[in-house]
Design a protein around this motif. Structure first.
Motif, PDB file in Angstrom:
ATOM      1  N   GLU A 178      65.787  15.274  54.657  1.00 46.38           N
ATOM      2  CA  GLU A 178      66.058  14.013  55.330  1.00 46.38           C
ATOM      3  C   GLU A 178      66.372  13.396  55.966  1.00 46.38           C
ATOM      4  N   VAL A 179      67.877  13.521  56.688  1.00 43.04           N
ATOM      5  CA  VAL A 179      68.131  13.432  57.817  1.00 43.04           C
ATOM      6  C   VAL A 179      68.604  13.975  58.680  1.00 43.04           C
ATOM      7  N   PRO A 180      68.924  14.033  60.177  1.00 43.04           N
ATOM      8  CA  PRO A 180      68.959  14.503  61.325  1.00 43.04           C
ATOM      9  C   PRO A 180      70.167  14.563  60.930  1.00 43.04           C
ATOM     10  N   PRO A 181      70.600  16.481  61.760  1.00 39.96           N
ATOM     11  CA  PRO A 181      69.864  16.919  61.916  1.00 39.96           C
ATOM     12  C   PRO A 181      68.924  17.595  61.190  1.00 39.96           C
ATOM     13  N   PHE A 182      68.749  18.099  60.368  1.00 41.06           N
ATOM     14  CA  PHE A 182      67.666  18.772  59.320  1.00 41.06           C
ATOM     15  C   PHE A 182      66.829  18.509  59.151  1.00 41.06           C
ATOM     16  N   ASN A 183      66.503  17.256  59.396  1.00 38.42           N
ATOM     17  CA  ASN A 183      64.630  16.575  59.135  1.00 38.42           C
ATOM     18  C   ASN A 183      63.998  17.884  59.836  1.00 38.42           C
ATOM     19  N   ASP A 184      64.836  18.042  60.879  1.00 38.27           N
ATOM     20  CA  ASP A 184      63.989  19.114  62.327  1.00 38.27           C
ATOM     21  C   ASP A 184      63.896  20.604  61.456  1.00 38.27           C
ATOM     22  N   LEU A 185      63.014  20.898  61.014  1.00 36.95           N
ATOM     23  CA  LEU A 185      63.378  23.317  60.745  1.00 36.95           C
ATOM     24  C   LEU A 185      64.058  23.858  61.637  1.00 36.95           C
ATOM     25  N   ARG A 186      64.125  23.533  62.734  1.00 39.67           N
ATOM     26  CA  ARG A 186      64.290  24.542  63.815  1.00 39.67           C
ATOM     27  C   ARG A 186      66.314  24.790  63.253  1.00 39.67           C
ATOM     28  N   ALA A 187      67.131  23.185  63.444  1.00 41.29           N
ATOM     29  CA  ALA A 187      68.103  22.914  63.448  1.00 41.29           C
ATOM     30  C   ALA A 187      68.669  23.235  61.902  1.00 41.29           C
ATOM     31  N   ARG A 188      67.603  23.383  60.586  1.00 43.75           N
ATOM     32  CA  ARG A 188      67.334  24.206  59.447  1.00 43.75           C
ATOM     33  C   ARG A 188      67.324  25.924  59.913  1.00 43.75           C
ATOM     34  N   GLU A 189      66.382  26.204  60.114  1.00 38.70           N
ATOM     35  CA  GLU A 189      66.301  27.311  60.538  1.00 38.70           C
ATOM     36  C   GLU A 189      67.467  27.842  61.849  1.00 38.70           C
ATOM     37  N   ALA A 190      68.148  27.968  62.507  1.00 32.10           N
ATOM     38  CA  ALA A 190      69.389  27.781  62.462  1.00 32.10           C
ATOM     39  C   ALA A 190      70.561  28.018  62.232  1.00 32.10           C
ATOM     40  N   LEU A 191      70.963  26.949  61.331  1.00 35.08           N
ATOM     41  CA  LEU A 191      72.030  27.311  60.175  1.00 35.08           C
ATOM     42  C   LEU A 191      71.845  27.717  58.794  1.00 35.08           C
ATOM     43  N   THR A 192      70.360  28.119  58.618  1.00 30.82           N
ATOM     44  CA  THR A 192      69.707  29.387  58.293  1.00 30.82           C
ATOM     45  C   THR A 192      70.134  30.826  58.550  1.00 30.82           C
ATOM     46  N   LEU A 193      70.167  30.686  60.278  1.00 28.77           N
ATOM     47  CA  LEU A 193      70.626  32.289  60.370  1.00 28.77           C
ATOM     48  C   LEU A 193      71.871  32.423  60.873  1.00 28.77           C
ATOM     49  N   ALA A 244      63.255  26.944  55.187  1.00 33.76           N
ATOM     50  CA  ALA A 244      64.731  26.861  55.553  1.00 33.76           C
ATOM     51  C   ALA A 244      65.229  25.882  54.102  1.00 33.76           C
ATOM     52  N   LEU A 245      65.434  25.312  53.351  1.00 33.73           N
ATOM     53  CA  LEU A 245      66.146  24.340  52.712  1.00 33.73           C
ATOM     54  C   LEU A 245      67.362  25.559  51.937  1.00 33.73           C
ATOM     55  N   TYR A 246      67.063  26.791  51.218  1.00 37.46           N
ATOM     56  CA  TYR A 246      67.625  26.993  51.064  1.00 37.46           C
ATOM     57  C   TYR A 246      68.629  28.696  51.109  1.00 37.46           C
ATOM     58  N   VAL A 247      69.926  28.673  51.821  1.00 35.35           N
ATOM     59  CA  VAL A 247      70.383  30.052  51.886  1.00 35.35           C
ATOM     60  C   VAL A 247      70.596  30.376  50.805  1.00 35.35           C
ATOM     61  N   TYR A 248      69.732  31.127  50.136  1.00 33.52           N
ATOM     62  CA  TYR A 248      69.923  31.944  48.999  1.00 33.52           C
ATOM     63  C   TYR A 248      71.411  33.266  49.504  1.00 33.52           C
ATOM     64  N   PHE A 249      72.730  33.068  48.303  1.00 29.12           N
ATOM     65  CA  PHE A 249      73.302  34.505  49.021  1.00 29.12           C
ATOM     66  C   PHE A 249      72.866  35.400  47.016  1.00 29.12           C
ATOM     67  N   ASN A 250      72.521  34.796  46.419  1.00 30.40           N
ATOM     68  CA  ASN A 250      72.899  35.972  45.198  1.00 30.40           C
ATOM     69  C   ASN A 250      72.445  35.409  43.643  1.00 30.40           C
ATOM     70  N   HIS A 251      72.083  36.275  42.935  1.00 32.41           N
ATOM     71  CA  HIS A 251      71.802  35.974  41.631  1.00 32.41           C
ATOM     72  C   HIS A 251      73.537  35.564  40.538  1.00 32.41           C
ATOM     73  N   THR A 252      72.924  34.983  39.865  1.00 27.38           N
ATOM     74  CA  THR A 252      74.265  34.462  38.750  1.00 27.38           C
ATOM     75  C   THR A 252      74.724  35.646  38.241  1.00 27.38           C
ATOM     76  N   ARG A 253      75.519  36.744  37.741  1.00 29.71           N
ATOM     77  CA  ARG A 253      75.681  37.803  36.948  1.00 29.71           C
ATOM     78  C   ARG A 253      76.363  37.159  35.629  1.00 29.71           C
ATOM     79  N   TRP A 254      75.607  37.626  34.579  1.00 30.02           N
ATOM     80  CA  TRP A 254      76.467  36.568  33.502  1.00 30.02           C
ATOM     81  C   TRP A 254      77.000  37.562  32.487  1.00 30.02           C
TER      82      TRP A 254
END
Lengths: 279, 599, 319, 336, 355
Positions: free
Chosen positions: B342-357, B551-561
């Motif tokens: 919702e707010v800058p800088p991550f209202n911009d897809l490029r910023a989100r993608e950059a963070l993801t990468l 590019a909203l979630y940078v997944y890491f893992n499934h929880t192992r219960w």
């Protein structure tokens, strides 16, 4: 008192040397040939934490970061907190104590009440209140811990001021027409400073330890590592079982430093024959 | 005390309830890491994100096994005559605020307790399909918007009150009136009328009620496996509304009755001799929160407790080595870094993608998870039909991230990031805030790790460890740039819609990234309305692609219960429905214990 | 004597008032309990529905009243023995419930710790003082220095590692519903963690005072009477050497209360320490206030007792 | 007034110090009030040395300090060269004090342990900026040499490096550096060994002549006081008992207390047989002093009059005054 | 050490005979020779004064004879009490002597009583230890003792604490304790220094009286020649750890031999002198006992010292009166002494002369 001049002793100088070494190491940490404290030194095929070895003297933590390097870097924050806290305590408490001890009367009564209240308030609770409700910046933590020092420092300053203000040399100074300001600055301060110096070493140790306590409650500084945070990192039962070095590395550094501060402060106290310091 | 009046803005209020649910989740969630932090909040994975198994849901449908439930040891115990008696002691990773399914927010630990005291209307079977449990039958109408629930006859609450339609309505009303849990169900039911009438539920006869949904759902029973489906005594609910402390003394229909409770230390339940479901062998169950996982294991090994649960992969590994009977579920909630769009800088897809990468997923997997959990690219495990093999979670690509950062800064570097209070870029580097919940040792480790990668890619990161409550509030109201978080993982995928739909964006959002995509909503709603497995799989695969693209979630893992049981615990996973179906052993770390007997 | 006690108690009450007023206003200035009660709704001040909820909660918890008014109200309740209700999202359980449940655990911990500290320190100090400046004394001095330099959390980690993990002599956890005796056993390690450094402090203090006392003429006088060495120590030297010991014992109570926060957290004892940390984090004012008041009262009371004990021990102190 | 009267006060046209009805009370609030000095009057002529003797607790030191206004008297006046010190503003008082100096009993405590000795001696000059710094240095060095301290050593050494006697010399130097008119010596030799005591007493005599000092010498040792004083005043329990020229007082003590004091002194001569005037009982508490003559509780000659009526100073010889109803010397005798 | 043995005359067997007694203290600065070879006889019922400036070793000497030394001290030589050798005896076996055979009165009565024990208990303690008295017997005896030292209202005193008594009374209590088990010898270490003059004479008289009544030996340690003059039979003058002159009291005052003793006497202001009489001051300070000067230890401060004094330590030698010994090469009365005296008078150093 003249008979007691025996020198401060080997232990004192050893302590001071350690404090100098650790302070220098802290100050110049970024330029020392240390491992990068933030780097993950992962060894292919082996899961961290790694035990002490010739590459990692104190081993690594769970993230394969060098415990030794981190402990040295941790000294930066811990020492700054300790130093900042006790400076604050000394400046505020010392002023309060000297003024109340010298002027007595109302100044004394008010200062004593303030100190009494501060003393009655469980210190760590006060620290938690402030850090939890305010923020956990370096300055906040240092000042908070400094506030805890105000009352003990103030009481000591007051007590020693009282002792010295009774001495005839102060009467003599008044007799030669010294102003109050001059008496405080020239006659009392040099005398009060000595016990305060001893106390400030002890106080610094206490502040460093108190930071550790806060860290264990999760309320130490946001940014940067401290000894308390480093110890906490390895204090979980499982990490203690499998990798005790994660905690024990910083514990030993903290321990040596606190020991050195305590010992040096104590020797100083004995040397200058300062009585009645009870913290 | 507080009444949530249903009106146009109900959603916001609702959201806050869910948020609090998250709070509870956050508190209870987690793995067991050894940390002596005061407030329980541990976890390697982060945040809350309850077990989704709670509320809203719809639809029948039986397919969709997204389940990979592995029994590590021991085949089902059999051929031995069960023995009555004994006290079953379980070590939980945390305690909960209260034990009222209509008022409190229930975490994994909470479900462990609630499952013993309450019976849900529906329960997951071995395949992850919700089937009737306390209900005798669950029947949708043709357009899948109305579900008729027929209750079993002769069932009574622990206080002797009968389980009937009125009781079901009272439970629904209590949930709707709750400040907190209501937020997660209201988005799926029509609002309560001005006169207090609730169009969400209708009494058909003494033992039958009908739930009326806003959207068609073939999987609504899945919602009834959670808080929505748990039935508490109406008398107790009414009393608890007057005296909230009664939330600590639940009255349900379950195999065990509440005996005593000392918060954060012990909750004792005793056998309900007149349980509708049959014989209960145990005399009593004691639940104790032991927040340190290793300590829990020590207690288990020392015979002080009979069972425990954990998400700590190293502990699970250790228990395997010890030969402990474990029920492991690889499909738990997903851990990820979450970005506020919702707010800058991550209202911009490029910023989100950059963070993801720029995110060091490999480091996370190696160090935080010790390579013991399953790394993931999305919400579904790889053998789940909804899993989209073409979706690849990006990460560990610093050069690409740097390029995007440069591009973003060149164009939008002068906007203001409300979180840091300064411009979005300084000297070609993006200024951002990273928030996580503390105090937590693992949280700090994760922060160190992630920030190191982001810093290298050109992000100036402001560290912002917040105390749990504060943190969740900030996330709920959008006061963050990036956080670490944990959620999803419901056995039935549609249950997770509450986190994704446009309708849960608001002042308080359950759609935490505050990302609204009508097209995506359409796909998700279509997926819950179809009973055709192939169509459903395709829709979910599409949704997964859309989520990844945003590019909203940078997944890491499934929880192992893992649920672990000491020697001498029999029938740990032998609960069947009256109709004879075997039920799913555990869901996100909690199971049911009525079949257990001790040697 | 009576008027002396009365005077000390008056001072104690004033102190408690001051501390409570400070805590009360401090918490209210710095924190917002609504967040704890209502969650994010508390922040949603544009939404009429939220506002209604906020106002309802404010009325419920009297948060709409002015600070002094709330303080006076709280104080009034306190005098009647009512600690108020918790600020919590799970209802409004009386604060006294949680206190009643948890205070005994902390009390057991602290009493045990102080008793251990005293039991360890007195014989230790006597031994050290009687061998002043000889090897045994030097070893004891080094030991006490080492102990004092070990922060309680570090000591906790070390003791836990050695005594619980490596040797397995003590349990790692505290189980609240275990029988009393076994809880005492579980409390031993945490208590020892608190007691050891305290014992070292007491020991050093008492040793120093004993050595000073032993240099007094009246000790020489006692020796000149032909009183035996241990009798000199016990009968003549110990009592007049006790003053700073008990003073610091009193003052240290405050430090130990603080230390119990950390130790309870590390050993996971659900006592007042963990309670107040959680309450502070959650802005649960009534609980914080209650615990602060208890901690301060205990501290003040112990010090009043110390003062009174003082006048019993030292006939020179005019009552 | 109930004091010891004023008969003994002289008509001096060059009085350095005139003390009238001095009263000093300690303690406030609920603590018992102690009247340490009650109604003491005396005067000191220029160039004279007045000795004040009495046992501990008689108020002699308090009198000395009250003259310096440290702390100021509760009542009564202190006229120094005609100016009332008690009525001065703080700054006037600071200035006036430079002409009245004091030396103390404990030579170690009267020097600041953290300062170089020379700095302590030079300080008064620095405060008042007397002369140029070179002149000041000269003055300090001269005075240090006068008291027998090596100025060069004093420039580097701190008090603990000197013996008690030397510290007392340094204190004297500090007191003299402002060229005071009046020197109040408060038990200056009682902490010193006999051999050193003689050194300091000789030194004081020398300096008194060299610096034209007027002195007030407070001590408990009658022999010392006699040795250095022109006149001697005897105090008991905050009151003046007797005042007379030294020799007169020692040869013809008029007050019973003086007599006892004199008789109590052990004489370093086995030939001298001690006369058995022994005091009975202890010093009464100053909190609640006896009525009438304060000495009556221990006086061999006390009668009812003594118990009820406060004796007033009266002459029993030339310049010899006593506050006693039954003085040992009744007629005005002319001293030899 | 052997220098003086010849000087001790025979006669009745002394109660205590001290031979070549040395007492050394190990300090961080070095070995302090506080007592450096002392010979003394103490006779039953007689009173011996030990006189000297502070730091001359007189207090250590008295404690050393009694064996009441801190653990850092080391004793050499011989102290025989009624034929028992005391040097080398363990503290445990010395305890039999302390309080019962020998007892001591200390300088400052303010600190020599236990502040937290009742007076009665403190007096009763040695009675119970040594005489095995019952509680009530001890109490009765304590009462008698208090009466004996002339304390008013003795019954009340038994229940009081030290701080409730005046200095003089406390010293009386201390004396009562010292006398309680009927010791054969009483050491009084500066018993009156901390007291006012009027009280001082009372205490001294009390001790003298008790000595006569009990036929007990008294060793009076003091810096005040006035005190010893009136209250002792014999005087030993100490300087820097050694006895430099010893004589019967009258003989000493009449016929001083040591210049040191003479200076000491003359430095004291006397009541029978005129006001402003110049005093005879001894320059300098007593020597450091870690590294005392060679030769005569007083030589550096002695106006009459000659070269020999700085090199060769003078032995104790008798005068015509065999009980009067002194350690000086050029004693008062010798030709060299007068020679120097004249020079000094000529240079105006001596203003004061008694005759």
């Amino acid at each position: 008192m003249t008979a007691a001049r025996r020198g401060l002793g080997f232990g004192f100088w050893l302590s001071i040397s350690w404090l100098i070494v650790i302070s220098l190491a802290a100050i110049f940490a970024p330029w020392l040939p240390l491992k990068d404290p933030g780097e993950n030194y992962i060894v292919a095929g082996a899961r961290p934490p790694y035990g002490p070895s010739s590459t990692h003297w104190l081993g690594t933590d769970q993230d394969a970061r060098d415990v030794f390097a981190r402990t040295i870097f941790g000294a930066r924050t811990s020492l700054v907190i300790g130093f900042g806290a006790i400076s604050f305590g000394i400046i505020l408490g010392g002023t309060l104590g000297v003024l109340s001890g010298y002027f007595r009367g109302w100044t004394d009564r008010i200062a004593s009440i303030v100190m009494l209240i501060l003393l009655s308030f469980p210190g760590l609770i006060l620290a938690i209140l402030i850090t939890a409700l305010l923020d956990r910046g370096l300055a906040t933590i240092a000042i908070t811990l400094g506030i805890l020092g105000v009352a003990p420092v103030g009481r000591l300053a007051r007590a020693s001021t009282l002792v010295f203000a009774e001495r005839d040399f102060v009467t003599a100074a008044r007799a030669i027409g010294s102003s109050n300001r001059r008496i405080i600055v020239r006659e009392l301060l040099p005398n009060v400073v000595i016990p305060m110096a001893a106390l400030s070493l002890l106080g610094m140790a206490i502040a460093i330890v108190a930071e550790g306590g806060l860290a264990f409650l999760g309320l130490s500084v946001d940014e940067g590592v401290t000894w308390g945070k480093l110890i906490l990192l390895g204090a979980g039962t499982r990490d203690l079982e499998r990798a005790p070095w994660i905690s024990f590395g910083p514990i030993s550094m903290l321990f040596l430093t606190v020991l050195a501060l305590n010992y040096a402060g104590d020797r100083l106290r004995d040397y200058f024959d300062v009585k009645d310091i009870t913290l | 005390m507080m009444r949530s009046k249903v009106n146009n803005r109900w959603r916001r209020v609702a959201a806050s309830a869910a948020v609090l649910a998250l709070v509870a989740g956050a508190c209870g969630g987690g793995d067991d890491d050894a940390e002596p932090a005061p407030a329980p909040a541990e976890e390697p994975a982060e945040q809350p994100a309850e077990e989704p198994a709670e509320e809203p849901a719809e639809e029948p449908a039986e397919e969709a096994p997204e389940t990979t439930l592995v029994d590590v040891t021991l085949p089902p115990e059999e051929n031995v005559e069960p023995v009555f008696g004994g006290t079953f002691r379980m070590g939980l990773e945390a305690d909960v605020d209260g034990l009222n399914p209509t008022q409190n927010n229930i975490s994994a630990s909470g479900y462990a307790m609630l499952n013993a005291i309450f019976d849900p209307l529906a329960i997951y079977d071995e395949n992850g399909v919700a089937i009737p449990f306390l209900a005798e039958s669950l029947t949708p109408n043709d357009d899948l918007t109305q579900w008729t629930v027929k209750l079993r006859e002769g069932v009574t609450f622990h206080d002797g009150e009968p389980v009937n339609a009125e009781a079901a309505v009272a439970n629904f009303a209590s949930l709707r009136a709750s400040a907190l849990p209501s937020l997660a169900i209201n988005p799926f039911f029509p609002p309560v009328g001005a006169d207090g009438s609730d169009p969400g539920i209708t009494i058909i006869d003494d033992l039958t009620v009908q739930y009326n949904l806003l959207d068609p759902s073939a999987y609504f029973p899945a919602y009834l496996t959670g808080q929505l489906g748990m039935m508490g005594s109406p008398a107790w609910l009414a009393a608890a509304a007057e005296d909230p402390t009664l939330n600590q003394r639940p009255v349900g229909t379950g195999p065990f009755k509440f005996e005593s409770r000392s918060e954060d230390s012990i909750t004792t339940l005793v056998r309900n001799d007149s349980w509708w479901g049959g014989d209960v062998y145990l005399d009593a169950i004691e639940f104790s929160p032991v927040t340190d996982g290793a300590t829990r294991l020590d207690l288990l090994l020392g015979g002080e407790i009979n069972a425990m649960h954990t998400t700590d992969p190293t502990l699970i590994e250790e228990m395997s080595a010890e030969g402990i009977d474990q029920r492991i579920d690889e499909t738990g909630e997903e851990s990820f870094a979450m970005i506020n769009s919702e707010v800058p800088p991550f209202n911009d897809l490029r910023a989100r993608e950059a963070l993801t990468l720029a995110t060091d997923r490999e480091g996370y997997q190696l160090l935080i998870n010790e390579d013991l959990t399953t790394q993931t690219n999305g919400r579904f495990v790889s053998d789940n039909p909804y899993h989209n093999p073409n979706v690849v979670q990006r990460g560990n690509d610093i050069p690409a991230a740097q390029a995007l950062v440069a591009e973003y800064c060149a164009e939008s570097g002068t906007e203001t990031n409300p979180l840091t209070g300064g411009p979005t870029c300084t000297d070609g580097r993006i200024n951002m805030e990273f928030q996580w919940s503390g105090p937590s040792v693992v949280g700090d480790r994760i922060a160190d790790l992630l920030i190191a990668g982001w810093d290298e890619a050109g992000f100036n990161v402001t560290r912002d460890m917040l105390l749990q409550d504060d943190h969740i509030i900030q996330v709920a109201i959008g006061g963050y740039n990036v956080v670490t978080w944990r959620q999803f993982g419901a056995p039935e995928a549609s249950v997770d819609n509450v986190w994704l739909l446009c309708r849960t964006v608001g002042f308080i959002s359950l759609n935490w990234p505050r990302y609204c995509d009508e097209e995506r909503d359409a796909v998700l709603l279509a997926a819950q309305a179809t009973t055709d497995p192939a169509e459903r799989a395709e829709l979910y695969q599409t949704a997964e692609q859309m989520i990844n693209d945003a590019a909203l979630y940078v997944y890491f893992n499934h929880t192992r219960w893992s649920n672990a049981f000491a020697d001498g615990v029999n029938n740990a996973c032998a609960v069947t429905t009256p109709e004879g179906s075997t039920t799913r052993c555990t869901t996100n770390g909690s199971g049911r214990y009525e079949a257990i007997w001790l040697d | 004597m009576l008027s002396y006690v009365a005077q000390r108690l008056t001072l104690a009450v004033c102190l408690l008032l001051a501390v409570s007023a400070l805590t009360f206003s401090g918490m209210n200035l710095l924190g917002d309990p609504l967040v704890n009660i209502l969650g994010p709704i508390a922040a949603d001040t544009k939404n009429p529905n939220s506002i209604a909820l906020i106002e309802a909660a404010e009325a419920e918890y009297h948060l709409d009243k002015s600070l002094p008014e709330r303080y006076v109200r709280w104080l009034g309740d306190l005098v009647r023995g009512d600690l108020g209700v918790q600020f919590s999202s799970t209802g409004e359980p009386p604060v006294s419930n949680i206190i009643k449940e948890r205070a005994p655990r902390t009390a057991v911990l602290l009493v045990m710790a102080q008793s251990l500290a005293v039991l360890i320190s007195i014989p230790w100090a006597l031994l050290a003082a009687s061998r002043a400046r000889r090897p045994a004394d030097r070893i004891s001095t080094v030991t006490s220095f080492l102990l004092i330099a070990l922060p309680n959390f570090a000591l906790a980690v070390i003791l836990k590692y050695l005594l619980a993990i490596k040797l397995g002599w003590f349990p790692i956890t505290y189980t609240a519903n275990d029988p009393f005796l076994s809880r005492i056993y579980q409390t031993f390690l945490p208590a020892l963690t608190i007691a050891l450094p305290a014992a070292a402090v007491y020991q050093r203090l008492l040793r120093t005072d004993l050595i000073t006392t032993l240099q007094e003429d009246f000790i020489l006088m006692a020796r000149a009477k032909g009183v035996s060495k241990w009798k000199v120590l016990l009968r003549h030297a110990l009592r007049p050497s006790f003053f700073s010991f008990i003073t610091v014992f009193g003052i240290n109570t405050g430090a130990l209360i603080g230390g119990s926060l950390v130790v309870e957290t590390i050993f996971r004892i659900p006592g007042l320490g963990t309670t107040i940390v959680e309450a502070i984090i959650r802005d649960d004012f009534p609980v914080v206030l209650a615990v602060v008041m208890i901690a301060t009262s205990v501290f003040v009371l112990v010090n009043v007792l110390v003062d009174i004990l003082y006048s019993f021990l030292d006939p020179r102190v005019k009552r | 007034m109930s004091g010891a009267g004023h008969a003994h006060l002289r008509e001096l046209n060059d009085a350095v110090l005139q003390v009238r009805d001095l009263e000093v009370t300690f303690g406030s609030g609920r603590a018992p009030r102690v009247q340490a000095v009650s109604g003491v009057s005396f005067d000191i002529a220029r160039g004279e040395t007045l000795g004040i003797v009495g046992e501990s607790g008689c108020g002699k030191s308090t009198t000395g300090r009250a003259i310096m206004q440290m702390p100021p008297a509760t009542a009564g006046s202190v006229l120094f060269e005609g100016d009332d010190l008690g009525a001065m503003s703080p700054s006037e008082l600071r200035l006036a004090r430079t002409r009245v100096q004091m030396i103390f009993q404990d030579p170690i405590s009267s020097l600041n342990p953290r300062r170089r000795v020379r700095d302590s001696v030079a300080e008064p000059l620095d405060i008042w900026s007397r002369g140029t710094s070179a002149e000041r240095r000269q003055v300090v060095d001269d005075i240090l040499a006068d008291v027998g301290i090596d100025p060069e050593r004093a420039a580097v050494a701190r008090p603990h490096e000197f013996s008690g006697g030397q510290c007392q010399r340094i204190s004297i130097a500090r007191a003299l550096v402002l060229s005071p008119t009046l020197l109040i010596c408060d038990e200056p030799v009682s902490a010193l060994d006999v051999s050193v005591q003689a050194q300091v007493l000789n030194l004081l005599e020398d300096l008194k002549a060299r610096y034209s000092l007027t002195m007030m010498f407070i001590a408990h040792d009658l022999a010392v006081v006699k040795n250095i004083s022109d006149r001697v005043a005897v105090m008991y329990l905050g009151r003046l008992c007797e005042i007379a020229p030294s020799r007169e007082l020692y040869e013809h003590p008029a007050h019973h207390y003086t007599r006892v004091l004199l008789d109590s002194i052990p004489v370093p001569d086995p030939e001298v047989i001690a006369v058995g005037h022994e005091l009975v009982g202890d010093l009464p508490s100053p909190v609640d002093p006896p009525s009438g003559c304060r000495f009556h509780t221990r006086c061999p000659a006390a009668d009812d009059q003594c118990r009820t009526e406060e004796p007033v100073m009266r002459a029993v010889g030339e310049d010899h005054y006593v506050a006693c109803h039954h003085p040992l010397v009744t007629s005005v005798a002319i001293s030899t | 050490m052997s220098q003086t043995q010849a000087s001790l005359r025979g006669g009745p067997e002394p109660l205590v005979s001290v031979r070549g007694l040395r007492t050394l203290f190990a300090t961080e600065r070095g070995l302090v020779r506080a007592v450096d070879g002392v010979d003394l006889n103490i006779h039953k019922g007689r009173s011996l004064g030990i006189v000297g400036e502070s730091g001359c070793g007189k207090t250590v000497l008295s404690r050393s004879i009694m064996g009441l030394l801190p653990s850092t001290a080391h004793r050499e030589g011989s102290v025989r009490y009624e034929g028992h050798e005391l040097v080398g005896k363990s503290v445990g076996s010395m305890r039999r002597f302390w309080g019962q055979e020998m007892s001591m009165v200390f300088q400052n009565p303010m600190v020599s009583l236990n502040p937290v024990m009742r007076i009665g208990e403190q007096i009763a303690e040695p009675l119970r230890i040594h005489l095995g008295m019952s509680r009530s017997d001890a109490r009765d005896t304590a009462l008698q003792l208090l009466e004996e030292v002339r304390i008013p209202e003795p019954k009340r005193r038994l229940r009081q604490y030290a701080h409730e008594l005046s200095g003089g009374m406390r010293q009386r209590v201390v004396i009562a304790i010292a006398l309680s088990c009927g010791p054969a010898i009483l050491f009084a270490d500066e018993p009156t220094t901390a007291l006012d003059v009027t009280v001082q004479s009372q205490i001294l008289d009390l001790i003298a009286e008790r000595r006569q009544d009990r036929n007990m030996a008294v060793v009076l340690v003091t810096h005040d020649l006035g005190v010893v003059a009136g209250h002792t039979n014999e005087i030993a003058v100490m300087y820097a750890g050694k006895i430099v002159e010893r004589a019967p009291t009258n003989e000493l005052f009449a016929n001083v031999k040591m210049p040191y003793t003479r200076s000491l006497l003359r430095s004291i202001p006397r009541l029978d002198d005129d006001p402003h009489t110049r005093l005879h001051a001894i320059s300098g300070r007593p020597p450091d006992l870690i590294d005392p000067p060679s030769g005569c230890r007083f030589a550096p401060r002695c106006a009459y010292a000659r070269e020999r004094c700085h090199v060769e330590a003078p032995p104790l030698q008798p005068t015509e009166n065999p009980d009067h010994v002194y350690a000086c090469w050029y004693p008062v009365g010798s030709a060299e002494f007068f020679e120097r005296e004249e020079e000094l008078v000529a240079t105006g150093v001596h203003v004061r002369g008694r005759q």
